[in-house]
Design an enzyme around this catalytic site. Sequence first.
Site, mmCIF file in Angstrom:
data_model
loop_
_atom_site.group_PDB
_atom_site.id
_atom_site.type_symbol
_atom_site.label_atom_id
_atom_site.label_comp_id
_atom_site.label_asym_id
_atom_site.label_seq_id
_atom_site.Cartn_x
_atom_site.Cartn_y
_atom_site.Cartn_z
ATOM 1 N NE ARG A 154 -3.286 -0.167 2.847
ATOM 2 C CZ ARG A 154 -3.782 -0.585 4.006
ATOM 3 N NH1 ARG A 154 -3.685 0.175 5.088
ATOM 4 N NH2 ARG A 154 -4.358 -1.775 4.104
ATOM 5 C CG HIS A 186 -0.936 -3.011 4.270
ATOM 6 N ND1 HIS A 186 -1.246 -4.150 3.554
ATOM 7 C CD2 HIS A 186 -1.745 -3.036 5.352
ATOM 8 C CE1 HIS A 186 -2.213 -4.819 4.162
ATOM 9 N NE2 HIS A 186 -2.531 -4.163 5.275
ATOM 10 C CG ASP A 238 -5.383 -6.344 4.673
ATOM 11 O OD1 ASP A 238 -4.562 -6.543 5.579
ATOM 12 O OD2 ASP A 238 -5.868 -5.220 4.425
ATOM 13 C CD GLU A 264 -6.746 -4.504 10.623
ATOM 14 O OE1 GLU A 264 -5.885 -4.990 9.857
ATOM 15 O OE2 GLU A 264 -7.033 -3.298 10.630
ATOM 16 C CG HIS A 307 -2.808 -6.739 9.277
ATOM 17 N ND1 HIS A 307 -2.817 -5.513 8.659
ATOM 18 C CD2 HIS A 307 -1.567 -6.876 9.815
ATOM 19 C CE1 HIS A 307 -1.638 -4.936 8.812
ATOM 20 N NE2 HIS A 307 -0.858 -5.750 9.513
#
Length: 220
Positions: free
Chosen positions: A89, A134, A141, A199, A202
């Site tokens: 990301r 990320h 994910d 999460e 993740h």
Amino acid sequence: MKKVLGLIAMIGACASQASTFEFVDIKSKVPSIETEIRYFGADNFVGERIDGYLAPKCLLSSEAAMGVAKAQHALGEFGLGLKVFDCYRPQPAVDHFVRWAKALEDTKHKAKFYPEVPKSELFKRGYIAARSGHSRGSTLDVTIIDLKTKAELDMGSGWDYFSPVSWPSYQGITANQRANRMLLAKVMGSAGFMGLTEEWWHFTLSNEPHQAQYFSHPVQ
């Protein structure tokens, strides 16, 4: 001396960004993996394509890609496989999240992604931050699917659902949903990844190669 130091700093920055070219498209290493890069489209908590996503690709460091290949192989023995929602990301995407979180009037996807959390508290509760693991290129994910039907296993909540319901340890879901989360954590852990307490989807490579670098190069 100042010019020399400035040149060294510029070369260092260029070298840091150049290393993003070492990232690989996971489909080139694991052809059987499914990808649904949600930040390339509008099915995400912001509700639009996110800055820095120029293609719907899962890019990862070569080390992380090797780990994903190991996890995919282990699941494949049982007719299961991985599906990824996000991988590398770029920092401009994280910046986009920050701008969106400050625009308190924009809540068009609240019901799906953060129904229990006032948007004004997303920063305080840690759902939005100025930096993301990320952006280092070794975090993804992911969920599990049936390889034949491509159906996702029921994990008890959707991806990017901002709630304690998404915590891997959450008990208020069915035994089957808890078992699915445990299977995902076990497979990814055996492949060298660490999970996140908030999460279930993740995972970060334990020995990630760029532990202190946050890259800005777009996904393309």
